[in-house]
Design a protein around this motif. Structure first.
Motif, PDB file in Angstrom:
ATOM      1  N   THR A 111       7.520   5.936 -19.666  1.00  0.00           N
ATOM      2  CA  THR A 111       7.933   4.493 -19.553  1.00  0.00           C
ATOM      3  C   THR A 111       7.792   4.031 -18.019  1.00  0.00           C
ATOM      4  OG1 THR A 111      10.409   5.318 -19.287  1.00  0.00           O
ATOM      5  CG2 THR A 111       9.742   4.671 -21.309  1.00  0.00           C
ATOM      6  N   GLU A 112       7.920   4.977 -17.123  1.00  0.00           N
ATOM      7  CA  GLU A 112       7.843   4.805 -15.536  1.00  0.00           C
ATOM      8  C   GLU A 112       7.348   5.780 -14.781  1.00  0.00           C
ATOM      9  OE1 GLU A 112      11.669   3.342 -14.493  1.00  0.00           O
ATOM     10  OE2 GLU A 112      12.382   5.372 -14.692  1.00  0.00           O
ATOM     11  N   ILE A 113       6.976   5.542 -13.628  1.00  0.00           N
ATOM     12  CA  ILE A 113       6.626   6.540 -12.678  1.00  0.00           C
ATOM     13  C   ILE A 113       7.664   6.571 -11.405  1.00  0.00           C
ATOM     14  CG2 ILE A 113       4.787   7.285 -10.713  1.00  0.00           C
ATOM     15  CD1 ILE A 113       3.796   7.880 -13.728  1.00  0.00           C
ATOM     16  N   ARG A 114       8.155   7.700 -11.197  1.00  0.00           N
ATOM     17  CA  ARG A 114       9.241   7.735  -9.967  1.00  0.00           C
ATOM     18  C   ARG A 114       8.859   8.810  -9.235  1.00  0.00           C
ATOM     19  NH1 ARG A 114      10.407   2.560  -9.879  1.00  0.00           N
ATOM     20  NH2 ARG A 114      12.031   1.926 -11.496  1.00  0.00           N
ATOM     21  N   THR A 115       7.942   9.733  -9.408  1.00  0.00           N
ATOM     22  CA  THR A 115       7.789  10.912  -8.730  1.00  0.00           C
ATOM     23  C   THR A 115       6.454  11.455  -8.883  1.00  0.00           C
ATOM     24  OG1 THR A 115       8.174  12.792 -10.331  1.00  0.00           O
ATOM     25  CG2 THR A 115      10.095  11.899  -9.451  1.00  0.00           C
ATOM     26  N   ILE A 116       5.865  12.469  -7.917  1.00  0.00           N
ATOM     27  CA  ILE A 116       4.699  12.931  -7.903  1.00  0.00           C
ATOM     28  C   ILE A 116       4.320  13.552  -9.188  1.00  0.00           C
ATOM     29  CG2 ILE A 116       3.005  14.757  -6.946  1.00  0.00           C
ATOM     30  CD1 ILE A 116       4.291  13.911  -4.246  1.00  0.00           C
ATOM     31  N   THR A 133      -8.250   8.578  -1.906  1.00  0.00           N
ATOM     32  CA  THR A 133      -7.815   9.661  -0.867  1.00  0.00           C
ATOM     33  C   THR A 133      -8.273   8.808   0.591  1.00  0.00           C
ATOM     34  OG1 THR A 133     -10.186  10.156  -0.853  1.00  0.00           O
ATOM     35  CG2 THR A 133      -8.525  11.437  -2.065  1.00  0.00           C
ATOM     36  N   ASP A 134      -8.671   7.560   0.470  1.00  0.00           N
ATOM     37  CA  ASP A 134      -8.948   6.909   1.908  1.00  0.00           C
ATOM     38  C   ASP A 134      -7.615   5.969   2.350  1.00  0.00           C
ATOM     39  OD1 ASP A 134      -9.350   5.207  -0.331  1.00  0.00           O
ATOM     40  OD2 ASP A 134     -11.377   4.492   0.463  1.00  0.00           O
ATOM     41  N   ARG A 135      -6.885   5.726   1.195  1.00  0.00           N
ATOM     42  CA  ARG A 135      -5.591   5.178   1.645  1.00  0.00           C
ATOM     43  C   ARG A 135      -4.637   5.173   0.297  1.00  0.00           C
ATOM     44  NH1 ARG A 135      -4.343  -0.328   4.800  1.00  0.00           N
ATOM     45  NH2 ARG A 135      -2.198   0.178   5.116  1.00  0.00           N
ATOM     46  N   GLY A 136      -3.864   6.232   0.517  1.00  0.00           N
ATOM     47  CA  GLY A 136      -3.012   6.749  -0.454  1.00  0.00           C
ATOM     48  C   GLY A 136      -1.823   7.686   0.130  1.00  0.00           C
ATOM     49  N   GLN A 137      -2.188   8.087   1.383  1.00  0.00           N
ATOM     50  CA  GLN A 137      -1.154   8.952   1.988  1.00  0.00           C
ATOM     51  C   GLN A 137       0.444   8.466   1.847  1.00  0.00           C
ATOM     52  OE1 GLN A 137      -4.122   8.165   3.443  1.00  0.00           O
ATOM     53  NE2 GLN A 137      -4.824   9.916   4.848  1.00  0.00           N
ATOM     54  N   GLU A 138       0.618   7.213   2.019  1.00  0.00           N
ATOM     55  CA  GLU A 138       1.569   6.312   2.369  1.00  0.00           C
ATOM     56  C   GLU A 138       2.417   6.371   1.027  1.00  0.00           C
ATOM     57  OE1 GLU A 138       2.220   3.020   5.468  1.00  0.00           O
ATOM     58  OE2 GLU A 138      -0.053   3.041   4.798  1.00  0.00           O
ATOM     59  N   VAL A 139       1.699   6.551  -0.089  1.00  0.00           N
ATOM     60  CA  VAL A 139       2.253   6.584  -1.534  1.00  0.00           C
ATOM     61  C   VAL A 139       3.179   7.978  -1.478  1.00  0.00           C
ATOM     62  CG1 VAL A 139       2.041   6.715  -3.857  1.00  0.00           C
ATOM     63  CG2 VAL A 139       0.466   5.039  -2.347  1.00  0.00           C
ATOM     64  N   LEU A 140       2.465   8.993  -0.987  1.00  0.00           N
ATOM     65  CA  LEU A 140       2.937  10.100  -1.262  1.00  0.00           C
ATOM     66  C   LEU A 140       4.150  10.286  -0.175  1.00  0.00           C
ATOM     67  CD1 LEU A 140      -0.264  12.284  -1.673  1.00  0.00           C
ATOM     68  CD2 LEU A 140       1.451  11.327  -3.511  1.00  0.00           C
ATOM     69  N   PHE A 173       0.904  -1.302  -0.007  1.00  0.00           N
ATOM     70  CA  PHE A 173      -0.063   0.034   0.051  1.00  0.00           C
ATOM     71  C   PHE A 173       0.880   1.291   0.035  1.00  0.00           C
ATOM     72  CE2 PHE A 173      -2.757  -3.029   2.276  1.00  0.00           C
ATOM     73  CZ  PHE A 173      -3.531  -3.545   1.146  1.00  0.00           C
ATOM     74  N   THR A 174       2.192   1.201  -0.198  1.00  0.00           N
ATOM     75  CA  THR A 174       2.987   2.394  -0.456  1.00  0.00           C
ATOM     76  C   THR A 174       3.404   2.494  -2.072  1.00  0.00           C
ATOM     77  OG1 THR A 174       5.199   1.321   0.087  1.00  0.00           O
ATOM     78  CG2 THR A 174       3.691   2.017   1.852  1.00  0.00           C
ATOM     79  N   SER A 175       3.015   1.732  -2.829  1.00  0.00           N
ATOM     80  CA  SER A 175       3.272   1.868  -4.346  1.00  0.00           C
ATOM     81  C   SER A 175       2.140   2.239  -4.983  1.00  0.00           C
ATOM     82  CB  SER A 175       3.597   0.231  -4.783  1.00  0.00           C
ATOM     83  OG  SER A 175       2.542  -0.399  -4.548  1.00  0.00           O
ATOM     84  N   VAL A 176       2.287   2.780  -6.167  1.00  0.00           N
ATOM     85  CA  VAL A 176       1.437   3.275  -7.181  1.00  0.00           C
ATOM     86  C   VAL A 176       1.214   2.343  -8.205  1.00  0.00           C
ATOM     87  CG1 VAL A 176       2.796   4.852  -8.143  1.00  0.00           C
ATOM     88  CG2 VAL A 176       0.199   5.189  -8.322  1.00  0.00           C
ATOM     89  N   MET A 177      -0.040   1.876  -8.636  1.00  0.00           N
ATOM     90  CA  MET A 177      -0.354   1.038  -9.809  1.00  0.00           C
ATOM     91  C   MET A 177      -0.869   1.896 -10.822  1.00  0.00           C
ATOM     92  SD  MET A 177      -3.005  -2.161 -10.198  1.00  0.00           S
ATOM     93  CE  MET A 177      -4.276  -1.270 -10.281  1.00  0.00           C
ATOM     94  N   VAL A 178      -0.165   1.683 -12.109  1.00  0.00           N
ATOM     95  CA  VAL A 178      -0.677   2.430 -13.251  1.00  0.00           C
ATOM     96  C   VAL A 178      -1.029   1.760 -14.534  1.00  0.00           C
ATOM     97  CG1 VAL A 178       1.138   4.296 -12.684  1.00  0.00           C
ATOM     98  CG2 VAL A 178       1.656   2.547 -14.396  1.00  0.00           C
ATOM     99  N   ARG A 179      -1.869   2.127 -15.257  1.00  0.00           N
ATOM    100  CA  ARG A 179      -1.954   1.625 -16.551  1.00  0.00           C
ATOM    101  C   ARG A 179      -0.709   1.665 -17.491  1.00  0.00           C
ATOM    102  NH1 ARG A 179      -7.122   0.743 -18.916  1.00  0.00           N
ATOM    103  NH2 ARG A 179      -6.002   0.571 -20.709  1.00  0.00           N
ATOM    104  N   GLN A 180       0.111   0.807 -17.403  1.00  0.00           N
ATOM    105  CA  GLN A 180       1.226   1.035 -18.217  1.00  0.00           C
ATOM    106  C   GLN A 180       1.056   1.027 -19.732  1.00  0.00           C
ATOM    107  OE1 GLN A 180       4.099   0.929 -16.606  1.00  0.00           O
ATOM    108  NE2 GLN A 180       5.561   1.021 -18.650  1.00  0.00           N
ATOM    109  N   ASP A 181       0.108   0.424 -20.448  1.00  0.00           N
ATOM    110  CA  ASP A 181      -0.081   0.575 -21.633  1.00  0.00           C
ATOM    111  C   ASP A 181      -0.545   1.921 -21.961  1.00  0.00           C
ATOM    112  OD1 ASP A 181      -3.615  -0.021 -22.228  1.00  0.00           O
ATOM    113  OD2 ASP A 181      -2.738   0.020 -20.230  1.00  0.00           O
ATOM    114  N   LEU A 182      -1.371   2.574 -21.256  1.00  0.00           N
ATOM    115  CA  LEU A 182      -1.619   4.239 -21.579  1.00  0.00           C
ATOM    116  C   LEU A 182      -0.551   5.235 -21.113  1.00  0.00           C
ATOM    117  CD1 LEU A 182      -5.292   4.106 -19.861  1.00  0.00           C
ATOM    118  CD2 LEU A 182      -4.521   3.804 -22.245  1.00  0.00           C
ATOM    119  N   LEU A 183       0.367   4.671 -20.028  1.00  0.00           N
ATOM    120  CA  LEU A 183       1.443   5.653 -19.801  1.00  0.00           C
ATOM    121  C   LEU A 183       2.395   5.379 -21.139  1.00  0.00           C
ATOM    122  CD1 LEU A 183       3.008   6.860 -17.465  1.00  0.00           C
ATOM    123  CD2 LEU A 183       4.094   4.651 -17.244  1.00  0.00           C
TER     124      LEU A 183
END
Length: 494
Positions: free
Chosen positions: A177-182, A205-212, A161-171
């Motif tokens: 190619t990747e996500i490393r920062t806000i 917004t109910d569980r995302g603070q630790e990602v940031l 719950f401290t990582s972020v999952m993305v739509r890699q194909d849309l990225l």
């Protein structure tokens, strides 16, 4: 004459004996099989797929009738209403035998008397559970020397719950190619929104603070639980009031800017069902990760868009990851259960061997899946038993539709990870349950709007904090610190 008479008697007895043996062969070999089939009532989150319903009613229950003299009776509750309706069923003593929820809820449910200890059941019927699930996982659900839940998952878990999952194909479709920062997340949303505004950029917004937290603080913090009121500083071991830190202010400001940019959609805040519907429709750009969520959610994503690819990233990837709970999944047996023994037998049956494990998760070979080069090839898009609830390193088989890079991310996730200082700690809420109830009521009313970015932090925080303290926040925090200090002392402050 006496000999002839004796011979006739013996012949009659022999015929009777043979007849009796013949009748005995028509009876079940075990007295257990003569009992009525046990209906095991299980509560599960989500929506039951058509194939899952058909699978349970036919192939699965046929196997369970044979192996355990049992049939499953699932009650599915949609994710958006799961906690509310589950707790209502538990509080009113409805006769369910088994249910799933996350590890952080075990302590609270034990305090409220919703669940029963499992030590005797586990010792008698759980040999395969204890064989295939590490002892440290079980310790997570031990309170006051008793076992209150089965930690069903045994896999990698650092940084959950401290990582972020993305739509890699849309990225990749917008040249990234990747996500490393806000900023990467913000750029991804901006580029995708310009290309196709039907997609939304949503981070819970109910569980995302630790990602940031990973980027916004030089310190390593681990939240006590999902309520995100308190956290531990992993370097010093200090328990902190997260809401009173400068870090909370930074997170709130990021959220405010995301509302302005459209990354957080005002129309979806406070409507969990709509958010899930949007995700199921394939309109998700990113959300909180969970070590293996990219694999877990891929089937749903590809049902909406066959081209979908998912991947998880950590902001500030050079920072340490901590193992708080090697299994966040917990199966519990309610106090009101009518068939607790059979519930434990069923859980044990799942991990008895790889055949059972694969069968309940993937269905019938040749109908629901087939093996290709040692991987699972799904033949249906309908979800069966949630694989992530029972993922076990001893039986795990990778699906063919998941990229090798994603599998590698999962399998190496715990490399060089550290054990959190909160590992094994349970907050006994009983001494402050009244204050905590008032605190959470104020938190929901005054802080959640700040968390979501809808209400300005600078103008509203001090008044919100004063209301929280009036409700008993300081007393709750003091009791938490007291119990945590005692835990540290007993654990040798490892």
């Amino acid at each position: 004459m006496r000999r002839r008479g004796l011979g006739i008697v013996l012949l009659i007895l022999a015929i009777g004996f043979v007849s009796g043996c013949s009748n005995d062969q028509d009876q079940p070999a075990s007295p257990e099989l003569t009992k009525p089939i046990v209906k095991l009532k299980v509560i599960m989150p989500g929506d039951e797929s058509d194939r899952m319903r058909d699978f349970v009613n036919n192939e699965l229950n046929e196997r369970l009738r044979k192996d355990l003299n049992t049939e499953l009776d699932f009650t599915y509750i949609p994710w958006a209403n799961y906690q509310q309706k589950l707790e209502l069923a538990l509080a009113t003593g409805e006769k369910y035998d088994l249910f799933w929820y996350g590890t952080p809820f075990v302590s609270g449910y034990k305090t409220k008397g919703y669940i029963q200890p499992l030590d005797e059941l586990l010792a008698k019927y759980g040999a395969d559970l204890t064989k295939n699930i590490p002892a440290d996982n079980f310790k997570l659900d031990q309170i006051e020397g008793k076992q209150w839940a089965i930690p069903s998952q045994a896999f990698t878990s650092a940084g959950k719950f401290t990582s972020v999952m993305v739509r890699q194909d849309l990225l990749e479709s917008v040249g990234m190619t990747e996500i490393r920062t806000i900023k990467d997340l913000e750029d991804f949303y901006a580029k995708m929104h310009a290309k196709d505004p039907s997609y939304y950029g949503y981070l819970e917004t109910d569980r995302g603070q630790e990602v940031l937290w990973r980027e916004l603080s030089d310190n390593n913090y681990t939240a006590l639980d999902e309520r995100q009121l308190f956290a531990v500083d992993e370097a010093t071991g200090e328990m902190i009031s997260y809401l009173e830190t400068d870090l909370y202010k930074k997170v709130a400001h990021v959220r405010e800017s995301w509302v302005e940019q459209g990354i957080i959609d005002k129309n979806l805040i406070g409507n969990p069902a709509s958010k899930i519907d949007q995700e199921n429709a394939g309109k998700l750009l990113f959300r909180v990760g969970a070590v293996s969520r990219a694999m877990e959610n891929l089937q749903t994503a590809q049902k909406a868009d066959p081209r979908a690819k998912l991947r998880e990233y950590y902001l500030a990837p050079g920072k340490l990851k901590y193992i708080l709970a090697p299994s966040n999944e917990a199966y519990m047996i309610p106090t009101a259960a009518q068939n607790p023994e059979r519930a434990m037998m069923f859980m044990n049956w799942i991990l008895k061997n790889k055949e059972n494990y694969t069968f309940i998760i993937y269905g019938v070979e040749g109908k629901d899946y087939r093996l290709e080069n040692g991987k699972i090839k799904l033949l249906t898009n309908d979800q069966l038993m949630y694989e992530w609830m029972w993922r076990n390193k001893n039986y795990f088989t990778a699906p063919t539709n998941v990229d090798d890079e994603v599998i590698e991310d999962m399998l190496t996730n715990d490399d060089n990870a550290r054990i959190s200082r909160l590992f094994g700690f349970h907050f006994n809420e009983e001494p402050v349950k009244s204050e905590l109830a008032r605190v959470m009521a104020v938190y929901k009313m005054r802080f959640e709007p700040i968390n979501t970015g809808l209400v300005n932090y600078d103008d509203n925080f001090q008044e919100a904090l004063a209301s929280l303290k009036k409700a008993g926040y300081d007393k709750v925090f003091a009791e938490l610190k007291k119990q945590y200090s005692e835990f540290q002392a007993s654990a040798g402050d490892k």
